[in-house]
Enzyme design. Structure first.
Site, PDB file in Angstrom:
ATOM      1  N   GLN A 138      32.805 -32.615  -8.770  1.00  0.00           N
ATOM      2  CA  GLN A 138      31.642 -33.405  -8.381  1.00  0.00           C
ATOM      3  C   GLN A 138      31.469 -33.247  -6.869  1.00  0.00           C
ATOM      4  O   GLN A 138      32.452 -33.082  -6.139  1.00  0.00           O
ATOM      5  CB  GLN A 138      31.857 -34.894  -8.720  1.00  0.00           C
TER       6      GLN A 138
ATOM      7  N   ASP B 174      12.699 -31.069 -26.713  1.00  0.00           N
ATOM      8  CA  ASP B 174      12.027 -30.173 -27.664  1.00  0.00           C
ATOM      9  C   ASP B 174      10.578 -30.641 -27.782  1.00  0.00           C
ATOM     10  O   ASP B 174      10.154 -31.508 -27.014  1.00  0.00           O
ATOM     11  CB  ASP B 174      12.767 -30.217 -29.025  1.00  0.00           C
TER      12      ASP B 174
ATOM     13  N   ASP C 134      25.322 -39.036 -25.605  1.00  0.00           N
ATOM     14  CA  ASP C 134      24.720 -38.227 -24.537  1.00  0.00           C
ATOM     15  C   ASP C 134      24.387 -36.832 -25.057  1.00  0.00           C
ATOM     16  O   ASP C 134      25.113 -35.870 -24.823  1.00  0.00           O
ATOM     17  CB  ASP C 134      25.739 -38.180 -23.382  1.00  0.00           C
TER      18      ASP C 134
ATOM     19  N   ARG D  92      37.077 -38.124 -15.757  1.00  0.00           N
ATOM     20  CA  ARG D  92      38.447 -37.748 -15.381  1.00  0.00           C
ATOM     21  C   ARG D  92      39.242 -38.767 -14.575  1.00  0.00           C
ATOM     22  O   ARG D  92      40.460 -38.849 -14.778  1.00  0.00           O
ATOM     23  CB  ARG D  92      38.419 -36.369 -14.698  1.00  0.00           C
TER      24      ARG D  92
ATOM     25  N   LYS E   3      31.219 -42.887 -23.717  1.00  0.00           N
ATOM     26  CA  LYS E   3      30.161 -41.874 -23.823  1.00  0.00           C
ATOM     27  C   LYS E   3      30.673 -40.716 -24.659  1.00  0.00           C
ATOM     28  O   LYS E   3      31.738 -40.166 -24.394  1.00  0.00           O
ATOM     29  CB  LYS E   3      29.767 -41.369 -22.433  1.00  0.00           C
TER      30      LYS E   3
ATOM     31  N   THR F 254      22.100 -32.900 -11.874  1.00  0.00           N
ATOM     32  CA  THR F 254      22.686 -32.820 -10.522  1.00  0.00           C
ATOM     33  C   THR F 254      23.255 -31.429 -10.246  1.00  0.00           C
ATOM     34  O   THR F 254      23.558 -31.095  -9.116  1.00  0.00           O
ATOM     35  CB  THR F 254      23.778 -33.885 -10.304  1.00  0.00           C
TER      36      THR F 254
ATOM     37  N   LYS G 131      21.069 -35.487 -24.747  1.00  0.00           N
ATOM     38  CA  LYS G 131      20.009 -34.944 -23.870  1.00  0.00           C
ATOM     39  C   LYS G 131      18.966 -34.134 -24.644  1.00  0.00           C
ATOM     40  O   LYS G 131      18.777 -32.922 -24.406  1.00  0.00           O
ATOM     41  CB  LYS G 131      20.622 -34.056 -22.780  1.00  0.00           C
ATOM     42  N   LEU G 132      18.235 -34.795 -25.546  1.00  0.00           N
ATOM     43  CA  LEU G 132      17.247 -34.076 -26.361  1.00  0.00           C
ATOM     44  C   LEU G 132      16.090 -33.531 -25.506  1.00  0.00           C
ATOM     45  O   LEU G 132      15.662 -34.177 -24.550  1.00  0.00           O
ATOM     46  CB  LEU G 132      16.686 -34.999 -27.454  1.00  0.00           C
TER      47      LEU G 132
HETATM   48  O1  C5P Z   1      34.958 -36.495 -15.197  1.00  0.00           O
HETATM   49  P1  C5P Z   1      33.731 -37.021 -14.519  1.00  0.00           P
HETATM   50  O2  C5P Z   1      33.880 -38.453 -14.013  1.00  0.00           O
HETATM   51  O3  C5P Z   1      33.196 -36.089 -13.453  1.00  0.00           O
HETATM   52  O4  C5P Z   1      32.656 -37.085 -15.703  1.00  0.00           O
HETATM   53  C1  C5P Z   1      31.332 -37.429 -15.476  1.00  0.00           C
HETATM   54  C2  C5P Z   1      30.567 -37.378 -16.780  1.00  0.00           C
HETATM   55  O5  C5P Z   1      29.188 -37.573 -16.498  1.00  0.00           O
HETATM   56  C3  C5P Z   1      30.662 -36.056 -17.537  1.00  0.00           C
HETATM   57  O6  C5P Z   1      30.588 -36.358 -18.932  1.00  0.00           O
HETATM   58  C4  C5P Z   1      29.454 -35.290 -17.072  1.00  0.00           C
HETATM   59  O7  C5P Z   1      28.992 -34.368 -18.021  1.00  0.00           O
HETATM   60  C5  C5P Z   1      28.437 -36.423 -16.903  1.00  0.00           C
HETATM   61  N1  C5P Z   1      27.343 -36.152 -15.987  1.00  0.00           N
HETATM   62  C6  C5P Z   1      27.530 -35.821 -14.649  1.00  0.00           C
HETATM   63  N2  C5P Z   1      26.443 -35.595 -13.837  1.00  0.00           N
HETATM   64  C7  C5P Z   1      25.210 -35.696 -14.334  1.00  0.00           C
HETATM   65  C8  C5P Z   1      25.010 -36.027 -15.677  1.00  0.00           C
HETATM   66  C9  C5P Z   1      26.113 -36.248 -16.487  1.00  0.00           C
HETATM   67  O8  C5P Z   1      28.656 -35.749 -14.184  1.00  0.00           O
HETATM   68  N3  C5P Z   1      24.184 -35.506 -13.536  1.00  0.00           N
END
Ligand code: C5P
Length: 232
Positions: free
Chosen positions: A190, A64, A59, A211, A32, A119, A61-62
């Site tokens: 998270q 407009d 990713d 991560r 991604k 989220t 996220k458009l």
């Molecule tokens: O590092 P981690 O596993 O938390 O990364 C999750 C990825 O998913 C990041 O790129 C984050 O921006 C994306 N993301 C998220 N929650 C969302 C939408 C996207 O964690 N609701």
């Protein structure tokens, strides 16, 4: 479309992302590319990673007016990515316009996925800032239904919502779920997380993992562990 693990390459520069991808000598993970890397390096980074044989979820996220989203998606369709996204809150008309723009003259196109409520948005902020007074899970399902009726392929959602999205929009409607952590790993920032095995159990189609792989001591081993748990 089979289940897959998508690595969130949240790096700020080409040097960092290439250094990371160089570690994968015997496999080509689905990756991604988000706003940070895209705005830093431009479309060239997408072409370069694609040329190395990776599938790409762009990713951006458009969100407009429909005409602008349609024209922007038409530009993105030339990058030959495998999946991209927009905000469902832009309305069904905007999603349809995005889909139209993304479809190439030969009828092919990348998968198009909608972001429902982020989220990071709490019930409290949604009510106070956005004046939406319904329960957030109802709003998420409503946006998912809108995305399905606009002809999109699926939504980005919490793995906790994946089962309900499938019940509401059908088994073929894709759920792309971030918020995945190993049972013995750090949660980080998270809050509502699942292991790859739990995400598989609940029916996620793609997990997006950042991560736990990018910051691992051995990223290739962490990726392979994710694949083993999620895809089996
Ligand atoms: O590092 P981690 O596993 O938390 O990364 C999750 C990825 O998913 C990041 O790129 C984050 O921006 C994306 N993301 C998220 N929650 C969302 C939408 C996207 O964690 N609701």
């Amino acid at each position: 479309m089979g289940k897959d693990v998508i690595i969130a390459c949240d790096f700020a520069s080409k040097a960092d992302v290439m250094n990371f991808l160089d570690k994968f000598t015997d496999c080509k993970p689905f990756v991604k590319i988000g706003m940070e890397l895209y705005y830093a390096e431009g479309p060239a980074i997408v072409k370069e990673i694609k040329a190395r044989g990776h599938k790409i979820f762009l990713d951006l996220k458009l969100h407009d007016i429909p005409n602008t989203v349609k024209k922007s998606m038409a530009v993105l369709s030339h990058l030959d990515v495998d999946m991209t996204n927009l905000h469902a809150s832009g309305t069904i008309t905007m999603m349809q316009a995005g889909l139209e723009g993304l479809t190439r003259p030969d009828g092919t196109r990348p998968l198009l996925i909608a972001v429902t409520q982020l989220t990071s948005t709490s019930q409290e902020r949604m009510e106070a800032d956005l004046l939406i007074n319904e329960p957030i899970d109802k709003v998420v399902m409503h946006y998912a239904k809108n995305a399905a009726s606009a002809g999109l392929d699926g939504v980005v959602c919490s793995p906790l919502e994946a089962g309900k999205v499938h019940e509401t929009c059908g088994e073929k409607f894709l759920t792309v779920t971030p918020g995945v952590r190993f049972a013995d790993g750090d949660i980080g920032d998270q809050s509502r997380v699942m292991t790859p095995a739990q995400a598989k159990e609940i029916g996620s189609d793609y997990i997006v993992v950042g991560r736990p792989i990018t910051a691992a001591e051995d990223p290739v081993a962490a990726y392979k562990r994710c694949v083993a748990e999620f895809v089996g």
